[in-house]
Design an enzyme around this catalytic site. Sequence first.
Site, short mmCIF file in Angstrom:
data_model
loop_
_atom_site.label_atom_id
_atom_site.label_comp_id
_atom_site.label_asym_id
_atom_site.label_seq_id
_atom_site.Cartn_x
_atom_site.Cartn_y
_atom_site.Cartn_z
N HIS A 134 -16.11 -39.48 14.73
CA HIS A 134 -15.90 -37.88 14.76
C HIS A 134 -17.29 -37.31 14.60
O HIS A 134 -17.62 -36.78 13.65
CB HIS A 134 -15.26 -37.67 13.57
CG HIS A 134 -13.58 -38.01 13.56
ND1 HIS A 134 -12.89 -38.07 12.64
CD2 HIS A 134 -12.83 -37.83 14.92
CE1 HIS A 134 -11.42 -38.25 13.04
NE2 HIS A 134 -11.58 -38.30 14.40
N HIS A 161 -5.24 -38.33 9.37
CA HIS A 161 -6.40 -38.94 9.88
C HIS A 161 -6.17 -40.19 10.59
O HIS A 161 -5.15 -40.85 10.24
CB HIS A 161 -7.12 -39.10 8.66
CG HIS A 161 -8.53 -39.66 8.91
ND1 HIS A 161 -8.96 -40.81 9.54
CD2 HIS A 161 -9.69 -38.91 8.94
CE1 HIS A 161 -10.08 -40.78 9.61
NE2 HIS A 161 -10.79 -39.61 9.41
N GLU A 192 -7.60 -42.66 10.65
CA GLU A 192 -7.47 -44.14 10.25
C GLU A 192 -6.32 -44.59 9.47
O GLU A 192 -5.90 -45.74 9.35
CB GLU A 192 -8.86 -44.20 9.28
CG GLU A 192 -8.88 -45.48 8.48
CD GLU A 192 -10.19 -45.60 7.44
OE1 GLU A 192 -9.86 -46.28 6.41
OE2 GLU A 192 -11.11 -44.80 7.51
N THR A 198 -11.28 -45.66 4.24
CA THR A 198 -12.31 -46.10 3.86
C THR A 198 -13.36 -45.14 3.57
O THR A 198 -14.69 -45.25 3.25
CB THR A 198 -13.15 -47.23 4.93
OG1 THR A 198 -13.12 -46.47 6.14
CG2 THR A 198 -12.07 -48.34 5.23
N SER A 248 -14.88 -34.96 10.48
CA SER A 248 -15.27 -36.06 9.90
C SER A 248 -15.05 -36.24 8.42
O SER A 248 -15.75 -35.56 8.06
CB SER A 248 -16.83 -36.20 10.54
OG SER A 248 -17.37 -37.21 9.58
N SER A 253 -21.49 -40.57 10.92
CA SER A 253 -21.01 -40.53 12.57
C SER A 253 -22.24 -39.61 13.00
O SER A 253 -22.03 -39.41 14.33
CB SER A 253 -19.77 -40.24 12.88
OG SER A 253 -19.30 -39.10 12.07
#
Length: 311
Positions: free
Chosen positions: A45, A128, A130, A169, A227, A271
């Site tokens: 991101h 999200h 993830e 995470t 992000s 990121s």
Amino acid sequence: MKPALTVLLATPRGFCAGVDRAIQIVERAIEKYGAPVYVRHEIVHNRHVVERLKAMGAVFVEEVGEAPADRPIIFSAHGVPKSAPAEARSRRMLYLDATCPLVSKVHVEAQRHYDAGREIVLIGHAGHPEVVGTMGQLPEGAVQLIETVEDARTFTPRDPSNVAFVTQTTLSVDDTAEIVDALRARFPQIAAPHKEDICYATTNRQEAVKAVAARSEVLLVLGSANSSNSVRLAEVGRRSGARAYLIDDADGLDLAWLDGVRTVGVTAGASAPEVLVEGVIDRIRESFDVTLDEVDTARETVSFKLPRVLA
């Protein structure tokens, strides 16, 4: 004469090992297979990273079906539901998995709890990628999402003595600890991860921000608004007493924020490339006499291997 300004640089900051590996996978795949190479979801991101890879020949899509079957497809660092590789296989596509190994570890844990018959709680942010990927490892309804302490207090499991939790995470370490405390208070036998699910890089960057923000009036966080770990850094900075701003790059910096300020902290999400930090410092130098001070709270030596076909 320019006013004096101390810039405290948070260390560690910027790319983590999982992001570094994911970007390398895209770059090497373009080298090996030529352009275009397709990537399901933004590889990481960060707008600058995505734009650079697009210029090299990466095409970003949201679903496997949007990519032609005769070109390679890469799964992003955030991880994907099991349906994504299954679809790629059914279309006989070459696919490369850039899922961060620390996200894969959470997938393995969730599967282990499921196989042991436990009801699984995932602490994370709805929508999200993830979270979508982790929930998509198991059948529909096998994982309950908990976003807040309130959710933890009202969640009703089938069997209170047979519950497990895993986490996204990139969460706030402090917020997550509160949610886990609320779950443990209600379910003392809840099965926890062997080792913290919040990754080393998220934890280290938040600790570095606490150290810097405590000494700064303003904190600048380099990172994109989508992000998760960058947004958390700004939140941690505010809690630690600084006025924190999340900006994409030097163009996002409003120098009025620094009027009358003597100390500004600077960090970057996991990121965000270091070149963005350099750009912001250069922009600040145009208006201020800058003293740079690096605040070092941890040393990172983690690195992850590339997939065998690219190594």
